[in-house]
Write a protein that holds these residues in place. Sequence first.
Motif, short mmCIF file in Angstrom:
data_model
loop_
_atom_site.label_atom_id
_atom_site.label_comp_id
_atom_site.label_asym_id
_atom_site.label_seq_id
_atom_site.Cartn_x
_atom_site.Cartn_y
_atom_site.Cartn_z
N ASN A 33 13.79 48.74 35.21
CA ASN A 33 14.72 49.84 35.49
C ASN A 33 16.13 49.36 35.85
OD1 ASN A 33 12.78 51.84 35.08
ND2 ASN A 33 12.05 51.71 37.19
N ASP A 34 16.29 48.07 36.13
CA ASP A 34 17.60 47.54 36.50
C ASP A 34 17.87 46.28 35.69
OD1 ASP A 34 19.95 46.64 37.60
OD2 ASP A 34 19.32 46.86 39.70
N LYS A 35 18.60 46.41 34.61
CA LYS A 35 18.86 45.27 33.71
C LYS A 35 19.91 44.32 34.27
CE LYS A 35 15.87 46.71 30.76
NZ LYS A 35 14.57 46.00 30.67
N ASN A 36 20.47 44.63 35.44
CA ASN A 36 21.44 43.73 36.07
C ASN A 36 20.76 42.63 36.87
OD1 ASN A 36 23.83 45.07 35.16
ND2 ASN A 36 23.46 46.67 36.68
N ILE A 37 19.44 42.73 37.05
CA ILE A 37 18.73 41.69 37.80
C ILE A 37 17.71 41.02 36.88
CG2 ILE A 37 19.06 42.80 40.03
CD1 ILE A 37 16.20 43.82 39.88
N GLY A 38 17.49 39.74 37.13
CA GLY A 38 16.52 38.99 36.33
C GLY A 38 15.39 38.42 37.15
N VAL A 39 15.49 38.59 38.47
CA VAL A 39 14.45 38.09 39.38
C VAL A 39 14.16 39.16 40.42
CG1 VAL A 39 13.74 36.26 40.98
CG2 VAL A 39 15.32 35.73 39.10
N ALA A 40 12.88 39.45 40.62
CA ALA A 40 12.46 40.36 41.69
C ALA A 40 11.59 39.60 42.67
CB ALA A 40 11.69 41.55 41.10
N TYR A 41 11.74 39.91 43.95
CA TYR A 41 10.83 39.33 44.94
C TYR A 41 10.42 40.41 45.93
CZ TYR A 41 14.67 38.46 48.38
OH TYR A 41 15.71 38.56 49.28
N CYS A 42 9.60 40.05 46.89
CA CYS A 42 9.07 41.03 47.84
C CYS A 42 8.81 40.34 49.17
CB CYS A 42 7.78 41.65 47.29
SG CYS A 42 6.45 40.44 47.04
N GLY A 43 8.35 41.11 50.14
CA GLY A 43 7.95 40.53 51.41
C GLY A 43 6.59 39.88 51.32
N CYS A 44 6.23 39.11 52.34
CA CYS A 44 4.90 38.50 52.36
C CYS A 44 4.33 38.54 53.77
CB CYS A 44 4.93 37.07 51.83
SG CYS A 44 5.67 35.85 52.92
N LEU A 67 7.94 35.91 43.88
CA LEU A 67 8.86 36.07 42.75
C LEU A 67 8.18 36.65 41.51
CD1 LEU A 67 10.66 32.61 42.92
CD2 LEU A 67 11.67 34.81 43.53
N LEU A 68 8.93 37.42 40.76
CA LEU A 68 8.62 37.75 39.37
C LEU A 68 9.91 37.52 38.61
CD1 LEU A 68 6.42 38.78 37.41
CD2 LEU A 68 7.43 41.05 37.64
N ILE A 69 9.86 36.64 37.59
CA ILE A 69 11.08 36.14 36.96
C ILE A 69 11.06 36.46 35.46
CG2 ILE A 69 12.53 34.09 36.65
CD1 ILE A 69 10.72 32.72 38.81
N LYS A 87 6.65 38.16 29.11
CA LYS A 87 8.07 38.49 29.25
C LYS A 87 8.54 38.15 30.66
CE LYS A 87 11.23 42.49 29.04
NZ LYS A 87 11.34 43.95 28.80
N TYR A 88 7.61 38.25 31.61
CA TYR A 88 7.88 37.91 33.01
C TYR A 88 6.87 36.87 33.48
CZ TYR A 88 10.49 42.32 32.76
OH TYR A 88 11.34 43.32 32.39
N ILE A 89 7.30 36.04 34.42
CA ILE A 89 6.45 34.95 34.92
C ILE A 89 6.40 34.99 36.44
CG2 ILE A 89 6.17 32.44 35.08
CD1 ILE A 89 7.41 32.24 32.29
N SER A 90 5.19 34.78 36.98
CA SER A 90 4.99 34.72 38.42
C SER A 90 4.13 33.51 38.74
CB SER A 90 4.31 36.00 38.91
OG SER A 90 4.16 36.00 40.32
N PHE A 91 4.17 33.06 39.99
CA PHE A 91 3.42 31.89 40.42
C PHE A 91 2.53 32.25 41.61
CE2 PHE A 91 7.47 30.49 38.64
CZ PHE A 91 7.04 29.64 37.63
N LEU A 92 1.39 31.57 41.69
CA LEU A 92 0.48 31.80 42.81
C LEU A 92 -0.28 30.51 43.10
CD1 LEU A 92 -0.74 33.88 44.80
CD2 LEU A 92 -2.47 34.38 43.07
#
Length: 307
Positions: A103-114, A148-150, A78-83
């Motif tokens: 928890n937030d259906k208004n967003i389709g992409v999550a990212y984070c710090g590295c 990213l998690l998309i 359902k979600y895709i990430s790359f490494l």
Amino acid sequence: VSVIITTFNRAHLVCRAIDSIIDQTYKNIEIIVVDDFSSDETEQVLKKYGTRIIYVKNSKNMGLSASRNAGISVSSGKYISFLDDDDELLESKVSKQVALLENDKNIGVAYCGCIKKFPTHSVTVMPKLKGKIFPEVLRVTPGAIHTLLISRNVIEKTGMFDENLSHLEDFDYWIRLSLNSNFGYVAECLVVYNFHDQQMSFSYENEILSRDLIREKYIDIFMKNKKYLSILNMRQASKSALCSDYDRFYFYLKNAFYACPVNFNIYLHFVISLISKNIHRKLIYKLLIEKRNFKEIILSLNTRFLC
């Protein structure tokens, strides 16, 4: 969640990347390893994982974009990430991003710090943009592709990676993602981005070519957002200087000026390049390493460095 690892002749590194996915606190993960026609013992090394991974080997060396596309094509998450094969995820990365997207259906992409880990030091890069990040994404890629998690539906709207780009395919993909989805982020560093001597050799010439292709691809967008066009041309100028091609440097600098004459960095680059091209190249390299504003770099200099 499908995590797609691309690898090429990194049998000595790829297991660390795979293990960082196996160690995730979120366990419903499909691990896809796309081998871009490695000539080392990668295939043999990966046999130890058995059915824990889906192994795909390209019939010839096709490059990073084509390998990621191959991974997307066989994925089912359902979600895709790359490494990449030399990088790694911290154990809570997937679980925290899945929770954010669920928890937030208004967003389709999550990212984070590295964490950018160099041989002698580390640098943390924290996320800053969220919601509708276009057109600010034109300034700079907000993070590494591994952050990213998309959602799959966003992938389907965005399309595949551009196989015409030998470099900066991630910048291109961030632009297209930003046109198709709102972004959210986890305000933590959950990815380790390793820099080492065995990385693929980086070609400024190929980067310049790819950035020119991206400019033409989105020329209508850049013409409506000329301050970002100026920034793009400034990056082209800087990379030309690092190639010691100052004819091309002044060409891009002129284009940056025409796009946005109030870009103060244009004048700094111009003056310093006239004073000393050697010092100018050192400053650009320092800018790339420290990721600071050119004016800040100038103000931080001491006499010893200038000499």
